[in-house]
Motif scaffolding. Structure first.
Motif, PDB file in Angstrom:
ATOM      1  N   LEU A   1       0.819  -1.217   0.000  1.00  0.00           N
ATOM      2  CA  LEU A   1       0.000   0.000   0.000  1.00  0.00           C
ATOM      3  C   LEU A   1       0.848   1.260   0.000  1.00  0.00           C
ATOM      4  CD1 LEU A   1      -3.228  -0.614   2.087  1.00  0.00           C
ATOM      5  CD2 LEU A   1      -2.671  -1.174  -0.277  1.00  0.00           C
ATOM      6  N   GLU A   2       2.044   1.186   0.558  1.00  0.00           N
ATOM      7  CA  GLU A   2       2.946   2.330   0.484  1.00  0.00           C
ATOM      8  C   GLU A   2       3.298   2.619  -0.976  1.00  0.00           C
ATOM      9  OE1 GLU A   2       6.175   1.168   2.972  1.00  0.00           O
ATOM     10  OE2 GLU A   2       5.015   1.367   4.817  1.00  0.00           O
ATOM     11  N   ALA A   3       3.586   1.565  -1.736  1.00  0.00           N
ATOM     12  CA  ALA A   3       3.909   1.732  -3.153  1.00  0.00           C
ATOM     13  C   ALA A   3       2.711   2.282  -3.917  1.00  0.00           C
ATOM     14  CB  ALA A   3       4.341   0.390  -3.749  1.00  0.00           C
ATOM     15  N   LEU A   4       1.510   1.832  -3.552  1.00  0.00           N
ATOM     16  CA  LEU A   4       0.299   2.341  -4.183  1.00  0.00           C
ATOM     17  C   LEU A   4       0.125   3.822  -3.882  1.00  0.00           C
ATOM     18  CD1 LEU A   4      -2.338   1.673  -5.746  1.00  0.00           C
ATOM     19  CD2 LEU A   4      -3.384   1.114  -3.545  1.00  0.00           C
ATOM     20  N   ASN A   5       0.374   4.213  -2.650  1.00  0.00           N
ATOM     21  CA  ASN A   5       0.175   5.595  -2.251  1.00  0.00           C
ATOM     22  C   ASN A   5       1.114   6.562  -2.962  1.00  0.00           C
ATOM     23  OD1 ASN A   5      -1.066   7.658  -0.483  1.00  0.00           O
ATOM     24  ND2 ASN A   5       0.990   7.775   0.377  1.00  0.00           N
TER      25      ASN A   5
ATOM     26  N   ALA B   1      -4.711   5.868   8.596  1.00  0.00           N
ATOM     27  CA  ALA B   1      -4.229   6.637   9.742  1.00  0.00           C
ATOM     28  C   ALA B   1      -3.030   7.502   9.373  1.00  0.00           C
ATOM     29  CB  ALA B   1      -3.858   5.697  10.883  1.00  0.00           C
ATOM     30  N   ALA B   2      -2.272   7.050   8.370  1.00  0.00           N
ATOM     31  CA  ALA B   2      -1.101   7.814   7.922  1.00  0.00           C
ATOM     32  C   ALA B   2      -1.455   8.837   6.849  1.00  0.00           C
ATOM     33  CB  ALA B   2      -0.038   6.857   7.386  1.00  0.00           C
ATOM     34  N   GLY B   3      -2.740   8.896   6.484  1.00  0.00           N
ATOM     35  CA  GLY B   3      -3.183   9.913   5.529  1.00  0.00           C
ATOM     36  C   GLY B   3      -3.138   9.508   4.076  1.00  0.00           C
ATOM     37  N   ALA B   4      -2.963   8.226   3.796  1.00  0.00           N
ATOM     38  CA  ALA B   4      -2.916   7.775   2.404  1.00  0.00           C
ATOM     39  C   ALA B   4      -4.265   7.997   1.716  1.00  0.00           C
ATOM     40  CB  ALA B   4      -2.542   6.292   2.351  1.00  0.00           C
ATOM     41  N   GLN B   5      -4.217   8.397   0.449  1.00  0.00           N
ATOM     42  CA  GLN B   5      -5.426   8.623  -0.343  1.00  0.00           C
ATOM     43  C   GLN B   5      -5.644   7.414  -1.248  1.00  0.00           C
ATOM     44  OE1 GLN B   5      -7.442  11.426   0.107  1.00  0.00           O
ATOM     45  NE2 GLN B   5      -6.050  11.624   1.860  1.00  0.00           N
ATOM     46  N   LEU B   6      -6.401   6.458  -0.756  1.00  0.00           N
ATOM     47  CA  LEU B   6      -6.617   5.206  -1.473  1.00  0.00           C
ATOM     48  C   LEU B   6      -8.110   4.957  -1.653  1.00  0.00           C
ATOM     49  CD1 LEU B   6      -4.043   3.022   0.513  1.00  0.00           C
ATOM     50  CD2 LEU B   6      -3.663   4.243  -1.638  1.00  0.00           C
ATOM     51  N   THR B   7      -8.446   4.160  -2.649  1.00  0.00           N
ATOM     52  CA  THR B   7      -9.839   3.833  -2.950  1.00  0.00           C
ATOM     53  C   THR B   7     -10.051   2.325  -2.881  1.00  0.00           C
ATOM     54  OG1 THR B   7     -10.216   5.782  -4.347  1.00  0.00           O
ATOM     55  CG2 THR B   7     -11.614   3.863  -4.754  1.00  0.00           C
ATOM     56  N   TYR B   8     -11.064   1.903  -2.117  1.00  0.00           N
ATOM     57  CA  TYR B   8     -11.456   0.500  -2.090  1.00  0.00           C
ATOM     58  C   TYR B   8     -12.217   0.190  -3.384  1.00  0.00           C
ATOM     59  CZ  TYR B   8     -10.822   0.268   3.070  1.00  0.00           C
ATOM     60  OH  TYR B   8     -10.329   0.283   4.348  1.00  0.00           O
ATOM     61  N   PHE B   9     -11.835  -0.902  -4.087  1.00  0.00           N
ATOM     62  CA  PHE B   9     -12.646  -1.217  -5.268  1.00  0.00           C
ATOM     63  C   PHE B   9     -13.215  -2.635  -5.271  1.00  0.00           C
ATOM     64  CE2 PHE B   9      -8.727  -2.927  -7.090  1.00  0.00           C
ATOM     65  CZ  PHE B   9      -9.161  -3.941  -7.943  1.00  0.00           C
ATOM     66  N   ALA B  10     -12.798  -3.497  -4.359  1.00  0.00           N
ATOM     67  CA  ALA B  10     -13.392  -4.831  -4.261  1.00  0.00           C
ATOM     68  C   ALA B  10     -13.011  -5.426  -2.918  1.00  0.00           C
ATOM     69  CB  ALA B  10     -12.908  -5.730  -5.389  1.00  0.00           C
ATOM     70  N   GLN B  11     -13.748  -6.450  -2.516  1.00  0.00           N
ATOM     71  CA  GLN B  11     -13.431  -7.162  -1.285  1.00  0.00           C
ATOM     72  C   GLN B  11     -13.783  -8.632  -1.448  1.00  0.00           C
ATOM     73  OE1 GLN B  11     -17.629  -6.155   1.021  1.00  0.00           O
ATOM     74  NE2 GLN B  11     -15.749  -5.955   2.159  1.00  0.00           N
ATOM     75  N   GLU B  12     -13.143  -9.461  -0.653  1.00  0.00           N
ATOM     76  CA  GLU B  12     -13.516 -10.863  -0.572  1.00  0.00           C
ATOM     77  C   GLU B  12     -14.371 -11.061   0.671  1.00  0.00           C
ATOM     78  OE1 GLU B  12     -10.111 -13.432  -0.733  1.00  0.00           O
ATOM     79  OE2 GLU B  12      -9.390 -12.577  -2.623  1.00  0.00           O
TER      80      GLU B  12
ATOM     81  N   ALA C   1      -7.003   1.867  20.957  1.00  0.00           N
ATOM     82  CA  ALA C   1      -7.127   1.616  22.388  1.00  0.00           C
ATOM     83  C   ALA C   1      -5.850   1.034  22.981  1.00  0.00           C
ATOM     84  CB  ALA C   1      -8.305   0.678  22.656  1.00  0.00           C
ATOM     85  N   GLU C   2      -5.131   0.257  22.192  1.00  0.00           N
ATOM     86  CA  GLU C   2      -3.893  -0.362  22.665  1.00  0.00           C
ATOM     87  C   GLU C   2      -2.663   0.501  22.366  1.00  0.00           C
ATOM     88  OE1 GLU C   2      -3.486  -2.774  24.565  1.00  0.00           O
ATOM     89  OE2 GLU C   2      -5.282  -4.034  24.459  1.00  0.00           O
ATOM     90  N   GLY C   3      -2.891   1.693  21.812  1.00  0.00           N
ATOM     91  CA  GLY C   3      -1.777   2.581  21.502  1.00  0.00           C
ATOM     92  C   GLY C   3      -0.941   2.117  20.328  1.00  0.00           C
ATOM     93  N   LEU C   4      -1.522   1.292  19.454  1.00  0.00           N
ATOM     94  CA  LEU C   4      -0.787   0.728  18.326  1.00  0.00           C
ATOM     95  C   LEU C   4      -1.058   1.463  17.022  1.00  0.00           C
ATOM     96  CD1 LEU C   4      -1.406  -3.035  19.193  1.00  0.00           C
ATOM     97  CD2 LEU C   4       0.686  -1.728  19.581  1.00  0.00           C
ATOM     98  N   LEU C   5      -2.027   2.369  17.039  1.00  0.00           N
ATOM     99  CA  LEU C   5      -2.339   3.197  15.883  1.00  0.00           C
ATOM    100  C   LEU C   5      -2.116   4.645  16.295  1.00  0.00           C
ATOM    101  CD1 LEU C   5      -3.442   2.446  13.013  1.00  0.00           C
ATOM    102  CD2 LEU C   5      -5.693   3.165  13.818  1.00  0.00           C
ATOM    103  N   PRO C   6      -1.455   5.458  15.469  1.00  0.00           N
ATOM    104  CA  PRO C   6      -1.060   6.806  15.913  1.00  0.00           C
ATOM    105  C   PRO C   6      -2.216   7.748  16.198  1.00  0.00           C
ATOM    106  CG  PRO C   6      -0.636   6.499  13.563  1.00  0.00           C
ATOM    107  CD  PRO C   6      -0.967   5.157  14.118  1.00  0.00           C
ATOM    108  N   LYS C   7      -3.361   7.517  15.576  1.00  0.00           N
ATOM    109  CA  LYS C   7      -4.494   8.401  15.827  1.00  0.00           C
ATOM    110  C   LYS C   7      -5.789   7.682  15.482  1.00  0.00           C
ATOM    111  CE  LYS C   7      -4.567  10.533  11.220  1.00  0.00           C
ATOM    112  NZ  LYS C   7      -4.525  11.798  10.463  1.00  0.00           N
ATOM    113  N   ALA C   8      -6.894   8.241  15.961  1.00  0.00           N
ATOM    114  CA  ALA C   8      -8.202   7.655  15.679  1.00  0.00           C
ATOM    115  C   ALA C   8      -8.516   7.770  14.191  1.00  0.00           C
ATOM    116  CB  ALA C   8      -9.278   8.350  16.503  1.00  0.00           C
ATOM    117  N   VAL C   9      -9.247   6.792  13.677  1.00  0.00           N
ATOM    118  CA  VAL C   9      -9.580   6.730  12.259  1.00  0.00           C
ATOM    119  C   VAL C   9     -11.081   6.524  12.104  1.00  0.00           C
ATOM    120  CG1 VAL C   9      -9.401   5.264  10.198  1.00  0.00           C
ATOM    121  CG2 VAL C   9      -7.339   5.895  11.454  1.00  0.00           C
ATOM    122  N   ASN C  10     -11.681   7.279  11.181  1.00  0.00           N
ATOM    123  CA  ASN C  10     -13.063   7.023  10.777  1.00  0.00           C
ATOM    124  C   ASN C  10     -13.003   6.098   9.573  1.00  0.00           C
ATOM    125  OD1 ASN C  10     -15.682   6.939   9.891  1.00  0.00           O
ATOM    126  ND2 ASN C  10     -15.939   9.159   9.697  1.00  0.00           N
TER     127      ASN C  10
END
Length: 322
Positions: free
Chosen positions: A78-82, A102-113, A303-312
């Motif tokens: 995803l870093e390469a995609l960003n 959380a890092a501010g990447a501008q990505l688009t979801y286009f499919a899921q399994e 909650a566990e302090g493993l993500l730098p900030k809250a994400v919607n």
């Protein structure tokens, strides 16, 4: 003994997301003439499409060629995609886009399994004294940071009344996790398919917990927002071919295992078939309500302090077929 070259170490190909964001580039507004696809060893459907040439044939009708780029895991993918080094990401575990968001990447979801909760698990050696997740307190657990299995570990610990700080995490790639587990350097290992089936069939193991009732383990396909806007017809072809390939795999599990075995480093076809049986491979469009677990994942890591900030987790762009 079957080859374990699937588990061999590969060099990291990425830089940190913070640097990635600083270097981010914008794709040109004209239609693509080449589709750059990033994938991992565990990107089953993309691996099949790369092998059979169906996607290349379908896109050739639009005068679009393909280049393929392999990555060791979802985060550098995803870093390469960003930063614009690839256009489309093969499937990544549900946790990976949350960290990118959380890092501010501008990505688009286009499919899921569709969910595959049994495709990841917490395992111990068969002779281990550990019989439950609650007994992991104070123990060393191998896990790949930001992978789907990382969230499974958080959810399983919470259900057992433990916090992440109650264990000693060993952040390891699947290759290093397998080595540490095999050599008894860790007390438990949390991993996903096909690494899970490989360990279960090649080593004496026991399962403390899998994702059932804990983590749905939905895998997502992503693209850059600019590419999605400029090339909807290309994404439509990719989506259709992913659906067809998932349908074929489910209808032909043994044949699919025979194709994937050499692509996965000579892994025993029986292991490949077992691994695939635990994945849904039901490719579908992403619906906003299906991202609810993404919010649970984000909240758990915050909650566990493993993500730098809250994400919607719902504040994302979703591609819609036209």
């Amino acid at each position: 003994m079957p080859s374990r070259s699937l588990f061999n170490r590969r060099p990291l190909l990425s830089v940190g997301l913070s640097l990635s964001l600083a270097l981010a580039s914008v794709l040109p507004a004209d239609a693509a003439t080449q589709l750059r696809i990033g994938y991992q060893k565990s990107s089953t459907l993309i691996s099949l499409l790369k092998s059979n040439g169906d996607l290349e044939k379908a896109l050739a009708k639009q005068d679009v060629s393909i280049s393929w780029h392999e990555f060791p895991n979802g985060q550098p993918l995803l870093e390469a995609l960003n930063v614009g080094n690839i256009d489309v990401s093969a499937d990544v575990a549900d946790t990976v886009p949350v960290f990118a968001q959380a890092a501010g990447a501008q990505l688009t979801y286009f499919a899921q399994e569709a969910p595959s909760p049994s495709a990841q698990a917490i395992i111990v050696r068969d002779d281990s004294p550990l019989r439950s997740v609650g007994q992991l307190k104070g123990k060393k657990v191998a896990v790949t940071k930001a992978a789907g299995s990382h969230y499974l570990l958080l959810a399983a610990l919470a259900k057992a009344g433990l916090k992440f700080s109650d264990i000693e995490p060993a952040y390891l790639t699947p290759a290093d996790g397998r080595a540490a587990f095999e050599n008894r350097k860790v007390d438990a290992w949390v991993t996903w398919e096909p690494f899970l089936s490989g360990a279960q069939q090649q080593l004496p193991t026991r399962t403390l917990a899998d994702g059932k009732q804990l983590a749905d383990y939905q895998r997502y396909y992503l693209t850059s927002t600019a590419f999605a806007k400029n090339n909807p017809q290309v994404l439509a072809v990719v989506f259709d071919e992913l659906v067809k390939t998932g349908d074929w795999l489910r209808a032909n599990p043994r044949a699919a295992a025979q194709v994937l075995s050499p692509l996965w480093g000579g892994l025993d076809p029986a292991i490949v078939e077992q691994a695939n049986a635990r994945r849904s491979y039901q490719v579908r469009l992403v619906q906003p309500q299906s991202l609810k677990e993404q919010q649970k994942i984000a909240d758990a890591f915050v909650a566990e302090g493993l993500l730098p900030k809250a994400v919607n987790a719902l504040d994302v762009t979703i591609w819609k077929a036209q």
